[in-house]
Motif scaffolding. Structure first.
Motif, PDB file in Angstrom:
ATOM      1  N   LEU A  66      21.570  76.332 135.969  1.00  0.00           N
ATOM      2  CA  LEU A  66      21.397  75.458 134.800  1.00  0.00           C
ATOM      3  C   LEU A  66      19.939  75.373 134.383  1.00  0.00           C
ATOM      4  CD1 LEU A  66      23.827  72.519 135.621  1.00  0.00           C
ATOM      5  CD2 LEU A  66      24.046  74.222 133.816  1.00  0.00           C
ATOM      6  N   ILE A  67      19.027  75.322 135.354  1.00  0.00           N
ATOM      7  CA  ILE A  67      17.604  75.236 135.034  1.00  0.00           C
ATOM      8  C   ILE A  67      17.114  76.526 134.391  1.00  0.00           C
ATOM      9  CG2 ILE A  67      15.290  75.117 136.059  1.00  0.00           C
ATOM     10  CD1 ILE A  67      16.432  73.139 138.093  1.00  0.00           C
ATOM     11  N   ILE A  68      17.526  77.669 134.907  1.00  0.00           N
ATOM     12  CA  ILE A  68      17.049  78.959 134.407  1.00  0.00           C
ATOM     13  C   ILE A  68      17.612  79.255 133.013  1.00  0.00           C
ATOM     14  CG2 ILE A  68      17.160  81.453 134.804  1.00  0.00           C
ATOM     15  CD1 ILE A  68      16.982  80.794 137.813  1.00  0.00           C
ATOM     16  N   THR A  69      18.859  78.917 132.748  1.00  0.00           N
ATOM     17  CA  THR A  69      19.498  79.276 131.476  1.00  0.00           C
ATOM     18  C   THR A  69      19.177  78.300 130.364  1.00  0.00           C
ATOM     19  OG1 THR A  69      21.525  78.121 132.097  1.00  0.00           O
ATOM     20  CG2 THR A  69      21.385  80.479 132.614  1.00  0.00           C
TER      21      THR A  69
END
Length: 70
Positions: A66-69
């Motif tokens: 979730l953080i990366i996308t």
């Protein structure tokens, strides 16, 4: 009733040798620790450790995704 400290009841067993109370307390503590360890060893595990680790790993992987996308 006679006591050495005001407000404290007299010891019905008489005076104890020095260090006896501490030794008894330490032995009771050791016995309680032994009993707790034995209970932990024989205790029933509801969820295996590997399964908890897997769930934690999936949770962290989803959080990173979730953080990366975003």
């Amino acid at each position: 009733m006679t006591s050495s400290h005001p407000g404290q009841p007299a010891d019905p067993h008489g005076p104890r040798p020095e260090g006896e109370g501490t030794r008894g307390r330490a032995e009771r503590r050791r016995e309680r620790i032994r009993r707790d360890i034995q209970a932990a060893r024989t205790g029933r595990k509801l969820i295996p450790t590997w399964l908890m680790a897997l769930v934690l790993g999936l949770f962290l992987a989803g959080w990173l995704y979730l953080i990366i996308t975003k």
